[in-house]
Design a protein around this motif. Structure first.
Motif, short mmCIF file in Angstrom:
data_model
loop_
_atom_site.label_atom_id
_atom_site.label_comp_id
_atom_site.label_asym_id
_atom_site.label_seq_id
_atom_site.Cartn_x
_atom_site.Cartn_y
_atom_site.Cartn_z
N LEU A 13 0.97 -1.23 0.04
CA LEU A 13 -0.10 0.06 -0.24
C LEU A 13 0.70 1.28 -0.06
O LEU A 13 0.21 2.37 -0.05
CB LEU A 13 -0.95 -0.14 1.28
CG LEU A 13 -2.05 -1.01 1.11
CD1 LEU A 13 -2.87 -0.93 2.33
CD2 LEU A 13 -3.01 -0.98 -0.04
N LEU A 14 1.92 1.16 0.22
CA LEU A 14 3.04 2.31 0.16
C LEU A 14 3.77 2.20 -1.16
O LEU A 14 4.53 3.32 -1.51
CB LEU A 14 4.09 2.06 1.14
CG LEU A 14 3.57 2.44 2.58
CD1 LEU A 14 4.82 2.18 3.46
CD2 LEU A 14 3.00 3.96 2.84
N GLY A 15 3.39 1.11 -2.01
CA GLY A 15 3.94 1.21 -3.48
C GLY A 15 5.45 0.84 -3.39
O GLY A 15 6.16 1.23 -4.30
N GLN A 16 5.77 0.17 -2.56
CA GLN A 16 7.32 -0.38 -2.44
C GLN A 16 7.54 -1.59 -3.28
O GLN A 16 8.44 -1.87 -3.58
CB GLN A 16 7.83 -0.43 -0.98
CG GLN A 16 8.27 1.10 -0.47
CD GLN A 16 7.83 1.24 0.98
OE1 GLN A 16 7.43 0.20 1.58
NE2 GLN A 16 7.97 2.30 1.69
N THR A 17 6.14 -2.56 -3.05
CA THR A 17 6.39 -3.73 -3.89
C THR A 17 5.31 -3.93 -4.69
O THR A 17 4.25 -3.26 -4.45
CB THR A 17 6.22 -4.67 -2.62
OG1 THR A 17 7.30 -4.49 -1.49
CG2 THR A 17 6.40 -6.23 -3.20
N VAL A 18 5.34 -4.32 -5.71
CA VAL A 18 4.31 -4.57 -6.89
C VAL A 18 3.70 -6.01 -6.55
O VAL A 18 4.41 -7.16 -6.05
CB VAL A 18 4.94 -4.65 -8.39
CG1 VAL A 18 3.81 -5.06 -9.15
CG2 VAL A 18 5.58 -3.56 -8.65
N ASN A 19 2.53 -6.06 -6.49
CA ASN A 19 1.61 -7.22 -5.95
C ASN A 19 1.83 -8.20 -7.08
O ASN A 19 0.82 -8.47 -7.58
CB ASN A 19 0.37 -6.82 -5.58
CG ASN A 19 -0.47 -8.17 -4.90
OD1 ASN A 19 0.18 -9.22 -4.90
ND2 ASN A 19 -1.50 -7.74 -4.46
N THR A 20 2.85 -9.06 -7.25
CA THR A 20 2.90 -10.11 -8.15
C THR A 20 2.21 -11.21 -7.71
O THR A 20 1.84 -12.28 -8.68
CB THR A 20 4.21 -10.38 -8.77
OG1 THR A 20 4.95 -10.74 -7.32
CG2 THR A 20 4.92 -9.50 -9.37
N ASP A 21 2.04 -11.48 -6.18
CA ASP A 21 1.36 -12.70 -5.88
C ASP A 21 -0.07 -12.87 -6.22
O ASP A 21 -0.29 -13.97 -6.72
CB ASP A 21 1.28 -12.48 -4.18
CG ASP A 21 2.81 -12.61 -3.54
OD1 ASP A 21 3.67 -13.04 -4.21
OD2 ASP A 21 2.63 -12.50 -2.37
#
Lengths: 417, 417
Positions: A13-21
């Motif tokens: 939600l901070l945009g630090q990780t792309v949700n590839t899961d």
């Protein structure tokens, strides 16, 4: 059955990780023929997570969570989901033993042990690539809950090896899905060619665009896999027939994978000379494990001086036609064959942008040449109407080169427009 | 203010597209100091979309949708969201004129025109990279609704240039955020060094891991940007001081960007000779626009024969020590400097896996050498404890090479462990 995915993690939600899961789980569900209706992300917050779990268990048959199974205080998925689903956490001895083994040299803290606490009566999903096991169980209301770890390198194998087989047992029907990969014809053009096939409901045929390529996904539902596969086969064949030599493979991962495989089959080697793609073509080829058997050498020759010295591009050619020209591409491909002794050489020169374009030679103009030492073919890529990125131009130029190698190996016209 | 993001598109729920839109919006919100509490994905389905919009408008102050603004029948975000928010769609003449201009050569169908229908009284967010405009408005209840297009190449500039300024007007406080980028010290190690700084609430300092590197994000909230920046500055300086030469930059995009910039500053050129990274290092350097000024040439020399012929790696070196050895890396770096005439040469040789490893030379072992023609330094990367992918080993080896170039240019010890 209808499913939803709930990803847990403030970093999402901070945009630090792309949700590839979510993408990985969505693909697996689609392969099982389970409809994914909803995907959500919540942060590491008990209240909001709890609410999201209740909503999901209320409206869907299957809830799959990703993330929050680790050892730290932020990792609260298991506790929260188990509580919301009315399950107690108990120590799972084999998981505890695995942790002890993993931390044999020390570091097995109280926090770490928490990872071996799992919902009572659950099916434990072993983590072959990390310390936090996953789990699967049914609630008293018959809803299926599956919890998977966040890191994709842990989630993906656990999903494939343990969670998908768990879910498959609940499915009466089996889904088979095959992808027909196309280079050189766009999504819209292929959609027209197979318009009638896309109207069918079982098997379905659906066209998709993918980074300068396209593919058609053919999916059938049947009582067992063999039957579903048999339903797909004639549709796949019909698409191959209609789209012709632009089909580069069925169920292949990428053009580069196909090219490495075909080079191996043909016992031929490849060498590359790149200007605007700057090593991307070599990188994509060597992304494929085992490519060292067929990839002789690659050169990134940005400077004209290096094009002359290393590849023997004539000074006059560069003077007369410029570095971005059909003639230079040709000389680069021929030069790298001579220099490397490889069977096939590819030369790429163009303007990737964002700077460097002119009215005559705009950003996106790329020449790609293939030489086998006897014959040389040169293709020209023109920039498309819309503004595209440097990355896009480089990717498409490298793809075009790979497709030319494929066509050459298959005995097809090397550059068919 | 609390926000949520709602991404619309069945392709996201089939796993065909990774949802980077949410990440892009999340980052922008974080920069504005707006809390993103919830992100969801729904398919192209009016009922479920409507329900999701109601939920969002009920619990959050801001709803940002991505996707579904295009011309096809599947694109139903605008109609559905406007209806749920009690707004009528009306023709927006300037957007209609833009469409007419775009389709001057034909193709302006009824479907296309639909893109110029926008919520009455809204602020139109111009699409500089596509045909579908976005929009922003407030509902009767004072909730903020923003609709953005799905393709990231359209969404990202629209967000930055039009949506963020729109949102900023509603913020009393401004957020300034700066990232201190670190190579050579991990997240856990740096977290210990700056433990006290991470306890503060304004400015905050938070460590994050990122593909073999880490960074610390320093964020301050104040009445205006200058004030917020001034609050960050001493914390950034303190982190630089404590982490020392492992800090490679503040607010830089990547190691490669920094290296290209520093090479330009120093007026020096670089050449690369890669084995296991297979062109990835050259690719990363040439990802940076303008890198042609400093990147002389790159070679991908997989075969020993090519290492000898092109780089002059002595046959005896390869015989005695093997292709994956300190000696070979050294000879590659020295060879590429001689061959290219560049000021600095880098040589990389190792085992990226998954095959090819032995007990003595396991997968992940990589030697990286830097030579300036006079002196040569060689670094050794050992595989970490956990199973890592081919991609990971290649990425980390290329990063290490970039960091060695940075250190060399800065007059630091080239390989400090």
């Amino acid at each position: 059955m209808q499913a939803e995915v709930l990803s847990v993690g403030t970093e999402l939600l901070l945009g630090q990780t792309v949700n590839t899961d979510t993408t990985i789980v969505a693909k697996a569900l689609s392969g099982l023929g389970i409809d994914l209706l909803y995907a959500a992300v919540v942060g590491d917050n008990v209240g909001r997570l709890e609410k999201a779990v209740w909503d999901a268990l209320d409206r869907s048959d299957i809830l799959i969570t990703t993330g929050g199974l680790g050892p730290t205080g932020d990792d609260l998925t298991k506790e929260t989901v188990a509580a919301a689903a009315g399950k107690k956490l108990v120590l799972h001895q084999p998981s505890y033993d695995r942790l002890k083994e993993y931390f044999a040299r020390g570091g097995l803290s109280e926090n770490q042990i928490k990872q071996a606490m799992l919902p009572e009566g659950c099916t434990v999903l072993q983590n072959d690539n990390g310390t936090a096991p996953g789990c699967a169980f049914q609630t008293a209301q018959g809803k299926i809950v599956i919890m998977l770890p966040g890191p994709p390198s842990e989630l993906e194998p656990m999903l494939k090896n343990y969670a998908v087989p768990y879910l498959a047992k609940f499915q009466n029907a089996v889904i088979a899905s095959h992808s027909v990969h196309v280079y050189g014809r766009g999504e819209a053009a292929v959609a027209l060619m197979i318009d009638d096939l896309t109207q069918n409901s079982n098997p379905t045929a659906a066209p998709y665009a993918k980074e300068g390529e396209m593919f058609v996904r053919v999916t059938a539902k049947a009582a067992n896999e063999a039957e579903a596969d048999a339903m797909c086969a004639p549709v796949v064949e019909e698409i191959r027939r209609r789209v012709g030599s632009f089909v580069y493979g069925v169920d292949v991962d990428s053009l580069e994978e196909l090219v490495v495989r075909e080079l191996k089959k043909a016992g031929k080697t490849l060498a590359t000379a790149e200007s605007c793609t700057g090593g991307l073509l070599a990188k994509r080829i060597t992304d494929v494990p085992g490519s060292s058997d067929v990839f002789e050498m690659g050169c990134v020759t940005y400077a004209n001086r290096v094009k002359e010295a290393l590849l023997g591009v004539p000074h006059e050619t560069l003077e007369a036609h410029g570095a971005v020209s059909e003639q230079t591409a040709r000389a680069m491909a021929e030069g790298i064959v001579r220099r490397s002794g490889a069977d096939i050489g590819v030369g790429i020169t163009g303007i990737a942008g964002p700077g460097g374009g002119t009215a005559e030679k705009p950003v996106g103009l790329v020449y790609i040449a293939l030489s086998d030492g006897e014959n040389t073919w040169v293709a020209k890529r023109q920039p498309a109407g819309r503004m595209k990125s440097r990355e896009w131009h480089r990717h498409c130029a490298a793809s075009k080169a790979l497709d030319m190698v494929r066509r050459y190996l298959a005995g097809l016209p090397v550059d068919e427009a």
